[in-house]
Write an enzyme that holds these catalytic residues in place. Structure first.
Site: not given
Lengths: 126, 507
Positions: B403, B263, B224, B189, B302, B221-222
């Site tokens: 971050e 990650e 699929a 995805k 990241c 996200g919620v």
């Protein structure tokens, strides 16, 4: 939105409106504040109980939103709270497309935190 | 060429289709519930394509396809699988400009960077894992004279992969290359902010792959991501993103008792010791570039070196030079090959970065440069641009601890080695770090004392395939890149064989 009590969390009217709509569509909801990469540092809105809080999570407070029958719990991981505890957090909403599993993303909206420093008076009473 | 034509205009090297469905079982399949969502480019804020809005039914169909292909793909000869990876690498290389422009338009990153880093690295990762697979061997252990333990590598089966939006094609490659090399089939995805460029890649490589080996379900996200991560028929889930979703993914994985690699980002320190400025030479210049790399990919990395720790002896002079170096780059058109800073990936990212700049100011951090939204003008006024920003403050401020995922660095000073390491490790995360020193001893000790999975010494933001990448502490579990990734995508089969004809005499 938090009944005038001194607290760590609050919500803007725009965000409250979205919370009412999410509650109506999906049922009871909760927040867990994220950290880290990508959409980190943003509040994640889930069905209540979907995200299992652990013994080291901190319950920052509850949001009382008119039209939402129950209080909406707001959580954060304990280690993260260590670095955040001197700030007051207001959940707002902006247009956008967060990834993550937060409930509002398909609406083209994203919850966002606005922060301010807690006053000495507030800190003493918390 | 100073500027590439935008997709959808005359002379563009890439054309996006008006709509993309899911890629399942080797063909494009419309979404079960019929919904689509718009995909805007952060360059101008305007929509350029739409994608199928995936739901649980689409994920089930993709898992069916992946399951169907898993047995035969897992049994192919390593040479054959490696051959497919090499062929994919060749296609990416032959279409480097096309893919770079596609990714730049979708993500907002400078095409300069996509051409020089994202795409060449993707090519190299596919080739690297082709080579790693060819050279992989199991082991044989002699237990006693007549007993031998054989260890075979076997595929896990169907793996789920959730890709972040900051390097849409390279991050997909980091996950796909080892998974395919290991003999697995994939349901992937893409991020909902950058779901389309992977389809440009798929169009180029679909004919190289047996149907069902790679399946792509687009969506939120919620809707699929959750049905994929919680699916009881996947044998592993891999995720790159933030900590709360990471915990949710681990929670689902625990329900199904499957391995997960996550990650989850970092707040990486970039440490400059006094001796960096011992001479005004090429190395000093390299260190200044190393500082300014916080703005690489608009800070949406990241491992962004978002905390700069500068030793007191050189602090004033070095920071002044670093600020000057930072100011040489201003946000510009991402498709201009001279642009070094492009657009933030979405409006909510822009808003979040501005909210962090606000709390930084409230907490008393001083802005040395930048500090606001940028408007490069023209059609870019509708896009999401931020000035590269340097804050000066202390490590307990929130801008030093969270971050921001924008072109924002927070600078502080340190007195001695011990203080440098203490500040560097005073963070929840441990993904990346940079150490700059002319002393091999200082650099070695610091790199060993910093709790992070990747410590760059006298360089930064390099991502070779043959070096392991991953985090300590809350930055996640598992590694990416390096041949050890094959282990992350394979089971160990131990065959314990007795070559003795005699009974054990026990029973």
């Amino acid at each position: 939105m938090n009944s005038g009590e001194i607290g760590r969390v609050d919500v803007t009217e725009r965000a409250a409106e979205l919370l009412r709509s999410l509650r109506q569509r999906y049922g009871a909801i909760m927040f867990h504040q994220s950290g880290g990469c990508c959409d980190g540092s943003a509040p994640m809105c889930y069905l209540k109980g979907e995200f299992r809080t652990g013994v080291h999570d901190v319950h920052l407070g509850d949001l009382s939103v008119p039209g939402v029958p129950e209080r909406i719990e707001v959580w954060m991981s304990g280690p993260q709270f260590e670095y955040w505890q001197h700030t007051h957090l207001t959940i707002d909403v902006v247009t956008g497309r967060g990834s993550g599993f937060s409930l509002e993303a398909p609406d083209g909206l994203r919850f966002l935190l606005r922060s301010r420093l807690l006053t000495e008076e507030e800190l003493n009473s918390l | 060429m100073p500027q590439y034509a935008a997709p959808g205009t005359a002379g563009s090297v890439v054309e996006y289709r008006a709509r993309y469905d899911h890629f399942i079982g080797g063909e494009y399949v419309p979404p079960a519930e019929g919904g689509y969502f718009e995909n805007p480019t952060p360059v101008t804020g305007r929509t350029f394509t739409e994608l199928a809005r995936g739901t649980a039914a689409d994920v089930e169909k993709a898992v069916d396809a992946a399951e169907g292909a898993a047995r035969s793909w897992g049994k192919t000869a390593p040479a054959e699988r490696a051959g497919v990876l090499l062929a994919i690498a060749d296609r990416v290389e032959e279409n480097l400009e096309k893919l770079a422009v596609a990714e730049s338009w979708e993500n907002g990153k400078p095409v300069r960077e996509a051409l020089a880093a994202d795409m060449p690295l993707a090519v190299d990762h596919f080739r690297y894992f082709a080579g790693a697979l060819r050279a992989q061997e199991g082991t044989i252990s002699q237990i006693d004279e007549d007993t031998v333990a054989y260890h075979f590598h076997e595929p896990l089966g169907v793996v789920g992969q959730i890709i972040p939006w900051n390097f849409p094609i390279l991050m997909a490659t980091w996950k796909l290359a080892p998974a395919l090399a290991g003999g697995n089939t994939v349901v992937l995805k893409p991020a909902e902010q950058t779901p389309a460029s992977i389809h440009v890649l798929l169009e180029l490589i679909a004919d190289l792959l047996p149907a069902g080996v790679i399946n792509v379900v687009n969506g939120f996200g919620v809707e699929a991501g959750k049905p994929l991560a919680s699916n009881p028929r996947i044998n592993k889930i891999a995720f790159t993103g933030e900590t709360t979703t990471g915990r949710l993914i681990l929670q689902y994985a625990s329900e199904n008792i499957i391995p997960a690699t996550v990650e989850l980002g970092g707040k990486s320190p970039n440490i400059f010791f006094d001796d960096v400025a011992a001479a005004d030479d090429a190395f000093h210049d390299k260190a200044l570039e190393g500082f300014a790399l916080f703005a690489l990919n608009q800070g949406e990395v990241c491992t962004c070196p978002s905390r700069a720790l500068v030793q007191r002896g050189i602090y004033d002079e070095f920071v002044a030079a670093a600020v000057e170096r930072t100011e040489r780059s201003a946000p510009g058109h991402p498709l201009d090959t001279e642009t070094r800073i492009g657009a933030q990936s979405s409006n909510d990212q822009l808003e979040k970065i501005l909210a962090y700049i606000d709390i930084g100011k409230q907490e008393g951090a001083r802005i040395l440069t930048g500090g606001g939204r940028a408007d490069p003008g023209g059609e870019l006024s509708g896009g999401y641009y931020v000035e590269p920003t340097v804050f000066e403050g202390h490590n307990r401020q929130r801008i030093f601890q969270e971050e921001i995922f924008g072109p924002v660095v927070s600078v502080t000073s340190f007195g001695d080695y011990e203080e440098a390491v203490e500040i560097a490790n005073d963070t929840l995360y441990g993904l990346g770090a940079g150490v700059w020193s002319r002393s091999g001893n200082t650099a070695y000790r610091a790199a060993r004392d910093i709790q992070a999975g990747r410590v760059w010494v006298n360089n930064y933001h390099s991502y070779p395939a043959h070096a392991a990448f991953g985090g300590y502490k809350q930055s996640g579990i598992g590694r990416e890149t390096h041949k050890m990734m094959l282990d992350h995508y394979q089971q160990t089969k131990n065959m314990l064989v007795s070559y003795s004809v005699n009974s054990m005499g026990l029973f």
